[in-house]
Write an enzyme that holds these catalytic residues in place. Structure first.
Site, PDB file in Angstrom:
ATOM      1  N   ASN A  87      44.715  24.927   0.799  1.00 54.91           N
ATOM      2  CA  ASN A  87      46.015  24.527   1.336  1.00 54.91           C
ATOM      3  C   ASN A  87      45.921  23.381   2.319  1.00 54.91           C
ATOM      4  O   ASN A  87      46.903  22.725   2.610  1.00 54.91           O
ATOM      5  CB  ASN A  87      46.712  25.715   1.991  1.00 54.91           C
ATOM      6  CG  ASN A  87      47.369  26.609   0.963  1.00 54.91           C
ATOM      7  OD1 ASN A  87      46.964  26.608  -0.204  1.00 54.91           O
ATOM      8  ND2 ASN A  87      48.385  27.346   1.362  1.00 54.91           N
ATOM      9  N   ASP A 127      44.028  35.273   4.168  1.00 54.25           N
ATOM     10  CA  ASP A 127      45.168  34.490   3.691  1.00 54.25           C
ATOM     11  C   ASP A 127      44.710  33.351   2.787  1.00 54.25           C
ATOM     12  O   ASP A 127      43.562  32.918   2.839  1.00 54.25           O
ATOM     13  CB  ASP A 127      45.953  33.906   4.878  1.00 54.25           C
ATOM     14  CG  ASP A 127      45.074  33.051   5.776  1.00 54.25           C
ATOM     15  OD1 ASP A 127      43.933  33.482   6.054  1.00 54.25           O
ATOM     16  OD2 ASP A 127      45.509  31.967   6.195  1.00 54.25           O
ATOM     17  N   GLU A 128      45.617  32.910   1.963  1.00 54.33           N
ATOM     18  CA  GLU A 128      45.478  31.668   1.192  1.00 54.33           C
ATOM     19  C   GLU A 128      44.183  31.585   0.391  1.00 54.33           C
ATOM     20  O   GLU A 128      43.505  30.560   0.390  1.00 54.33           O
ATOM     21  CB  GLU A 128      45.593  30.455   2.134  1.00 54.33           C
ATOM     22  CG  GLU A 128      46.930  30.385   2.836  1.00 54.33           C
ATOM     23  CD  GLU A 128      47.104  29.099   3.658  1.00 54.33           C
ATOM     24  OE1 GLU A 128      48.199  28.519   3.588  1.00 54.33           O
ATOM     25  OE2 GLU A 128      46.166  28.692   4.361  1.00 54.33           O
ATOM     26  N   ILE A 129      43.841  32.646  -0.280  1.00 51.90           N
ATOM     27  CA  ILE A 129      42.674  32.589  -1.161  1.00 51.90           C
ATOM     28  C   ILE A 129      43.048  31.744  -2.381  1.00 51.90           C
ATOM     29  O   ILE A 129      44.054  31.991  -3.034  1.00 51.90           O
ATOM     30  CB  ILE A 129      42.233  34.005  -1.586  1.00 51.90           C
ATOM     31  CG1 ILE A 129      41.886  34.824  -0.337  1.00 51.90           C
ATOM     32  CG2 ILE A 129      41.058  33.933  -2.551  1.00 51.90           C
ATOM     33  CD1 ILE A 129      41.584  36.290  -0.635  1.00 51.90           C
TER      34      ILE A 129
END
Lengths: 552, 552
Positions: A294, A333-335
């Site tokens: 991200n 988060d955000e794997i």
């Protein structure tokens, strides 16, 4: 007899109290009272007062002398000068504990499991100058009461006074978790910045520093047994937190009623680990980064590798041992699944084990969380770990909702205790423009700016059943630091981050128009104490409550 | 022979120069060069160097020692250590003027009419260690060159060096007006904040402080003959700018090549004048303010009153006499007609004179501008004075476009010289959320936040003919301070306000991706010099130019 309509009008104009967060129950009067020049704070029945309580008393006494905060009225107090001079003076505040037995320190009480912390107190300040009294069931409660006492006063030409005696306050928090999150990985903050932030937090009774200490961009934490991570991954040799720095921060926090909940985000947000352990990182600095992460740089722990899993578990265990908290966050988060899809090593590991990526993540999570549990810690995770991934989590896992407040109900439905940290209410970095280099029209992904009014208006139990509402531990505001550093830490955080402090201490439903004058007091008092809180309005407005409301 | 495609590639990677604003013409080399420990700056052919030039030399010498700015590369310069140690050393920079006759001071040259200022210079730094040379036609040009010289260097372990010698720079600004606007009325800024801001401005060759000194909320300017205005209208007795403060600021600015263009906004934005002169103000603090003003408190000068007109003319004349600038702004924005429609005194004056409101505004403007002209000043006005009101203005009036860049062409069509100050590109306060007290979902009226990339991308001559383009004097970024004070002045302004400094010095069309590394240098250098510029990105990105672009 007054007709009912007038009575309710009178109630409506009952003077507020310049305390933030506003106490649960309080009454004020209209009698001027000033602090005696020999004012002192004493203990009653506390024979061996803990050192941190003695220090807190000393700080309170010092603030009473040095705050020099003028009342936010157009003449700053001049028209009250005669009344102030003629007022009775208060010569002492006496602290006592209503419990018997061994007295625990504030520091000891600050780091027990958040659901067991005892923070309530009662504070009585008579109008006739006889001694004021502060009682609590814990030294932590006494500390909260001292904080309140320090906010009752204004200054006029060297005299510390109130026009609102007597005070009768019976206070305790609605929610046990009231936090502030700081990211020290996108940009580094010296220990002094963190300590100043801890002071500011304590002034509004925030009790948890959620320390997002490392991330893909840098690894400033010196972890015993893993010092190569910071040696290769910190921005420089000086931009690190040594175990002694951590100890100093943890103790400084605890003495101020604050628990330090540290986070080492896994398996994503770990690119920088490759600087010392390339074998553990998939898609390291892969380009274009937009396909692998991200934000740059790309790189995630090879969660399907047992070597990487064991490495991570050991790292977490060692890092967790630096902190007194009962909690530790493993992030989650955000794997980015494309990162693993393109990583030959991960694909080979998955094939060899006959596992899907999600099954590997489950194993990775169980092993790393087991290590934390063995170290006596409750795991904290970001919302994706319960909403997006079918991983096995202990029932006592705490889930932080960050993507959107709309996801709170789904997390509650899973039965986990949760902390409000949603970007649409609580992210302090939103609205600051995009930071990607060449994107001329880019704005922050979570535009617009979250005003204090916005976070203050949040309803912690919206869309939750009564039963689900019990899962809410509290909430926090968060500072991700892509565009922040020591130069703007204070102004981006304060006084805004005080809004959730009141929301989760005093409970929701507060009126922003009534809260604003007190929040101005917070901001100006912070400045007097060396924290660069910003003015929320022109001073003209701050001196005239309500005059800058839309309907004024 | 290289094929053309490779040649153009080579041109494309010609190293940049860490100077902001980027010089108009320059070449750099690849030879390491360090400053001798006995490095000194000398004059050649300047027998009686003006005191402010001598001081500027001393400041430059001091910055060269104290900046200690490390190169923004991952190893911060370590891999160049050997080359730096082996480099030839530069022992002197020699300043000379190419003109003969009496040498004017920087201060004298900084305050001539902006269209006549001479700011160009040539700077040569040989690679072989023989003396560097700085030449200009003016001491102001020498000062600009000194500023450039101070930005050529990095630090590695105490050695001040460059890897890019030789330098050949031939520089001058594209636009004569490069400003920064500060509002000191919504919230007050001590003189020290203004002086620090002037230093910062000078480091990026901004040459005008547009000082919006008073407004409806407070009147901090102590004007000789009108001291009652600040006595009753300043936030406090200490929050004022005395004539001696103004003199200090003006001289400090001029010595740094900066002209102080002061503004007393009329006839709107004057509510606070009623505190001492209620007879001159219409709709004073009228409610609801939304019907009488764009922000609270309401109140405008009774422009149809000859007493008020004469009062204003005298006030402007006295205030203008405090400043050395050839310019003075009378504002003229956001005149609220309802305020006058509801003001009996104004209606009576209009009726008695048989004038419309616009005719009265014309008279008011002519009288007040005549007073300024008699005091030797050119008038500056906001765009409404030419776009919304049929008032008579001198041909040399300068118009500032603020509402929208879309209005630039209309102003140019009227034939006035203009300054770009449009909210959609240059307002530093946008995106910070609404500040009206009880508006939970309110955001700043000019959302979103204006990133440096946004202002940097502005085209000063968009939609203008070649002839109209000559009317553009330059532009500026602006800080309105409803939500700003000393605590966030630096971080809200810097390094963003440097983007227009380069746009209007070096000209438009710059590539943001190429500019960013230099702007990082600006931010970090500012911090080293005590100005709290913010990090624009994670340090990881700052150390790796381009790596955090969207397409990286």
């Amino acid at each position: 007899m007054l007709p009912l309509v007038v009575l309710s009008l009178l109630l409506a104009v009952t003077p507020s109290i310049a305390v933030w967060p506003v106490p649960r129950q309080y009454s004020t009067g209209t009698t001027p009272l000033r602090l005696s020049s020999s004012f002192s704070i004493k203990f009653s029945g506390i024979e061996h007062a803990p050192r941190d309580l003695v220090d807190a008393v000393a700080r309170t006494t010092s603030y009473l002398r040095t705050d020099k905060l003028q009342a936010l009225v157009p003449d700053r107090g001049a028209s009250s000068a005669r009344a102030i001079r003629a007022a009775k003076s208060l010569s002492s505040l006496t602290l006592s504990l209503s419990t018997k037995g061994k007295v625990r320190s504030i520091s000891e009480e600050a780091v027990v499991d958040v659901e067991s912390r005892i923070e309530g107190y009662t504070l009585t300040v008579p109008a006739n100058g006889s001694g004021a009294s502060l009682k609590a069931n814990s030294t932590l409660g006494l500390f909260r009461g001292l904080t309140t006492f320090g906010q009752l006063w204004y200054d006029w030409e060297g005299t510390t006074y109130t026009l609102q005696a007597p005070f009768d306050i019976n206070d305790s928090p609605v929610y046990p978790y009231r936090g502030f999150m700081l990211d020290t990985a996108r940009n580094y903050f010296p220990v002094s910045d963190i300590k100043r932030t801890l002071d500011a937090m304590s002034w509004v009774k925030i009790n948890t520093l959620h320390w997002h200490v490392v991330d893909s961009q840098s690894f400033p934490l010196v972890v015993p047994g893993f010092t190569e991570l910071s040696a290769k991954g910190a921005y420089s040799a000086g931009q690190v937190y040594t175990p002694s720095d951590v100890k100093e921060i943890v103790q400084y926090a605890a003495a101020r009623g604050i628990d330090v909940l540290a986070e080492i985000d896994t398996p994503g947000h770990t690119s920088i680990i490759a600087k010392s352990h390339p074998e553990h990182i998939a898609c390291f600095e892969a380009a274009p980064w937009t396909q692998f992460a991200n934000e740059p740089p790309a790189g995630q722990l090879r969660l399907a590798s047992s070597a990487t899993t064991n490495f991570t578990a050991s790292l977490l265990k060692s890092a967790a041992s630096l902190f007194l908290s009962k909690f530790f966050s493993t992030g989650g988060d955000e794997i980015n699944s494309n990162c693993y899809a393109k990583d030959a090593a991960t694909q080979a590991d998955l094939a060899a084990q006959g596992k899907t990526l999600e099954q590997a993540l489950d194993t990775f999570t169980q092993v790393t969380h087991r290590a934390l549990k063995d170290a006596g810690k409750r795991a904290v995770v970001w919302e994706e770990m319960v909403l997006d991934h079918p991983v096995t989590l202990a029932n006592d896992t705490v889930v932080m909702v960050w993507i959107s407040s709309a996801n709170v109900a789904a997390v509650a439905q899973k039965g986990y205790k949760l902390v409000h940290a949603a970007s649409d209410y609580f992210y302090l970095d939103c609205g600051g423009g995009g930071w990607v280099g060449e994107n001329i029209n880019g704005n922050s992904w979570c535009d617009p700016f979250k005003t204090w009014q916005k976070s203050y208006s949040f309803n912690p139990t919206a869309n939750l059943t009564a039963e689900q509402s019990k899962l809410v531990l509290g909430g926090q505001q968060l500072l991700w630091t892509e565009q922040s550093g020591p130069s703007n830490l204070d102004p981006i955080a304060w006084p805004r981050a005080a809004s959730s402090a009141e929301l989760f201490w005093s409970g929701p439903g507060g009126d922003v128009s009534k809260a604003l004058p007190r929040l101005h007091d917070v901001a100006f008092r912070f400045v007097q104490r060396g924290v660069n809180a910003i003015p929320l309005q022109p001073l003209w407005c701050a001196l005239r409550p309500g005059a800058c409301d839309l309907d004024a």
